[in-house]
Design an enzyme around this catalytic site. Structure first.
Site, PDB file in Angstrom:
ATOM      1  N   GLU A 393       0.825  -1.220   0.000  1.00 34.74           N
ATOM      2  CA  GLU A 393       0.000   0.000   0.000  1.00 34.74           C
ATOM      3  C   GLU A 393       0.858   1.269   0.000  1.00 34.74           C
ATOM      4  O   GLU A 393       0.492   2.276  -0.609  1.00 34.74           O
ATOM      5  CB  GLU A 393      -0.962  -0.002   1.188  1.00 34.74           C
ATOM      6  CG  GLU A 393      -1.984  -1.131   1.178  1.00 34.74           C
ATOM      7  CD  GLU A 393      -2.812  -1.215  -0.098  1.00 34.74           C
ATOM      8  OE1 GLU A 393      -2.955  -0.196  -0.815  1.00 34.74           O
ATOM      9  OE2 GLU A 393      -3.319  -2.315  -0.393  1.00 34.74           O
ATOM     10  N   HIS A 399       3.625   6.179  -5.298  1.00 34.97           N
ATOM     11  CA  HIS A 399       3.331   6.415  -6.715  1.00 34.97           C
ATOM     12  C   HIS A 399       2.425   7.644  -6.861  1.00 34.97           C
ATOM     13  O   HIS A 399       2.679   8.541  -7.664  1.00 34.97           O
ATOM     14  CB  HIS A 399       2.670   5.169  -7.316  1.00 34.97           C
ATOM     15  CG  HIS A 399       2.598   5.159  -8.810  1.00 34.97           C
ATOM     16  ND1 HIS A 399       2.032   4.119  -9.529  1.00 34.97           N
ATOM     17  CD2 HIS A 399       3.001   6.063  -9.742  1.00 34.97           C
ATOM     18  CE1 HIS A 399       2.108   4.384 -10.818  1.00 34.97           C
ATOM     19  NE2 HIS A 399       2.684   5.562 -10.984  1.00 34.97           N
TER      20      HIS A 399
END
Length: 601
Positions: A393, A399
């Site tokens: 996660e 990202h």
């Protein structure tokens, strides 16, 4: 010894603040939410006057800017109220706020719906003039994407008709979900203690993870016998879904359902076929793993119901949250100081809602709104799975953070095709770190089997699903029948091909197609396999090359959705239009098998 917070399921109000996410970074309080809500309402009143003006570059620019402002505010309101609700789903206040945000989202969608059709209604010359207009330079990718989609956008009347048809074409998925989740009842099976327990979707995998082969077999047979009794209904439902896909592909002028499904992400069909062809070449590796599984399980013959059975005797690895954070941070050292600095900030400034509490949403995710740091929901338990979930996660969160801080709003959102790469890369680096750090042969075997099974389930199994979808659609598109018997034969033959002669492919597995919900979101599952392969390729390059590969990878994270997915990956050194990344992933899988074989000598 640390006290395990998970053993005490407390009420949300009693959770220590430092273990919850800091939602006020997103929206300060209820008064701020109400003010932002009113702001969206005011801004919506300003969008209608642009209708009928979207041929002038200045007007298009103003409209896009207003669209972005409305969308961003709406996203923030929706995400905040959703996460507030997820903290305690039993609380009525957050649920009411979420309902209000959902209604606002629908209102916004309707108000903005004229923009794309109006621009696409322009002549080709007028569209190209917009693309070249200096005022619209920052919206070039948006306009290019609109133009690319134009060939498949129909007249206003036809689009309206297709929208109305949606109520009918949703039927196969709705019927499957009702049958699968509400109406199907499974028989009782005996557990390890000889007690009769009703089989459910929820406990099926637990039965398959039993040490007792007889328990596994009984659950497996009960599951597929139940589906077998409904094979005609479920066959008609899946065939109807394929017919629905063909209807839309023909209406929107696509050569096939596969091409229609890949067109949205601008993925060439070669990516899909390369995946299947390359995995076919690598099937001897899976067969070798099946042989090793039989040896480790000490069974004369490996069956389909043995695929989830633990290969290592009960191995308890107690890892509390603080230790998990420490190990994840150490494992991600190869990604460099800048990455680690943001990661530490995420850990220290309450990006994460850590432990289970009464009413909290289950599972884990990363989410957020542009302009604010991302958030992560966990339900952490002191085990290896939870540590990998944390790494996974935070890969998504990093990202999103790097995309958002390096891209404009509408170019920051990456596609689903790219979404699992960053999360799986973190898991690969964590696995590499743990394998290098672990001397205990039992712990090492536990890790190797854990990783090898990820390859089996995420690459091989999802590719088999993808091939099943391809074959069934091609058969229908060629005008051939698709009876329940046809579906079962195709599915059984694929299982024989993929699992090989090293195991007994039980006849009952032919009905597994009937319980896979992803088959109703057609040509989607291949992304699991390509994402895993791309991540494995990245991790291999990072660990072997160091800085140059890290720089390319960070460039990928910072790109968001500013270009087409295949191009973003290619620039970073992973060309998914070639078989190479999948072959690199298979090299890693081969290495895992070799290490396991060495440990069993």
């Amino acid at each position: 010894m640390r006290r395990d917070p998970v053993k005490q399921t407390v009420k949300r109000k009693n959770v220590a603040v430092e273990n919850t996410w800091k939602l006020e970074d997103l929206v300060a309080d209820q008064a701020a939410w109400d003010k932002e809500y009113q702001e969206v309402k005011t801004l919506l009143g300003k969008i209608a006057p642009y209708q009928g003006t979207l041929k002038d570059p200045v007007k298009v620019k103003e409209c896009f800017e207003l669209e972005d402002e409305i969308s961003l505010h709406t996203e923030r309101l929706y995400v905040y109220s959703s996460m507030l609700h997820h903290g305690d789903t039993a609380e009525s206040g957050p649920q009411a706020l979420l309902d209000k945000a959902q209604k606002l989202s629908v209102e916004v969608g309707e108000a903005l719906s004229f923009i794309t059709p109006e621009i696409l209604g322009l002549s080709d010359e007028a569209l190209q003039a917009l693309v070249k207009a200096p005022e619209l330079a920052r919206y070039k990718h948006t306009l290019d994407e609109m133009i690319r989609q134009k060939a498949h956008v129909l007249s206003k009347e036809m689009e309206s008709l297709l929208a109305q048809a949606g109520n009918v074409t949703q039927a196969p998925n709705k019927i499957f979900n009702l049958l699968n989740n509400a109406d199907l009842k499974f028989p009782k099976v005996k557990d390890e203690d000889g007690d009769e327990v009703e089989l459910t979707h929820g406990n099926y995998i637990q039965f398959l993870e039993s040490d007792n082969q007889a328990v596994r077999k009984a659950a497996f047979e009960a599951m597929y016998d139940t589906y077998g009794k409904l094979k005609n209904t479920l066959g008609a439902t899946l065939s109807s879904n394929i017919a629905k896909n063909m209807f839309y592909a023909k209406a929107r002028k696509y050569p096939s359902v596969l091409e229609m499904s890949l067109y949205g992400d601008n993925i060439p069909t070669d990516v899909y076929t390369n995946l299947i062809d390359t995995i076919h070449e690598a099937l001897p590796l899976l067969h070798r793993y099946m042989k090793l599984r039989a040896k480790l399980l000490k069974v004369d013959e490996l069956h389909m119901y043995d695929l989830f059975a633990p290969l290592v005797e009960e191995f308890k690895w107690d890892i509390d949250y603080e230790e998990a954070k420490k190990m994840v941070t150490e494992a991600l050292q190869p990604l460099g100081e800048d990455y680690l600095k943001v990661l530490k900030d995420g850990f220290d400034t309450r990006w994460i809602d850590i432990y289970e509490n009464e009413g909290k949403r289950s599972g884990a995710y990363s989410w957020g709104a542009y302009g604010t740091h991302p958030y992560v929901l966990l339900n952490h338990k002191n085990n290896l799975n939870s540590m990998f979930t944390l790494a996974h996660e935070m890969g998504h969160a990093m990202h999103s953070y790097l995309s958002d801080t390096n891209q404009e709003y509408r170019d920051a959102q990456y596609t689903i095709f790219l979404a699992e790469v960053a999360s799986t890369l973190n898991e690969a680096l964590l696995m590499d770190y743990l394998l290098k750090k672990t001397d205990d042969p039992k712990a090492k075997m536990y890790l190797l089997t854990y990783y090898a099974d990820q390859f089996r389930t995420t690459v091989f199994r999802q590719t088999m699903f993808a091939e099943f979808e391809k074959l069934t659609h091609e058969k229908s598109e060629a005008g051939e029948s698709l009876t329940p018997q046809d579906l079962s034969k195709i599915y059984y033959d694929l299982n024989k091909l993929y699992h090989g002669n090293e195991m007994a492919v039980d006849q009952a597995i032919e009905m597994e197609w009937a319980r896979i919900p992803h088959f109703y979101t057609s040509f989607y599952v291949y992304k699991y396999a390509t994402g895993f392969s791309a991540a494995t390729s990245f991790s291999k390059q990072i660990l072997e090359e160091g800085t140059p590969a890290v720089d390319r990878y960070l460039g990928f994270l910072k790109s968001g959705g500013s270009d087409y997915s295949i191009n973003i990956l290619k620039k970073a050194g992973v060309d998914m239009s070639s078989p190479e990344p999948i072959k690199q992933a298979m090299d890693v899988f081969k290495s895992l098998i070799e290490q396991m074989e060495e440990l069993t000598k």
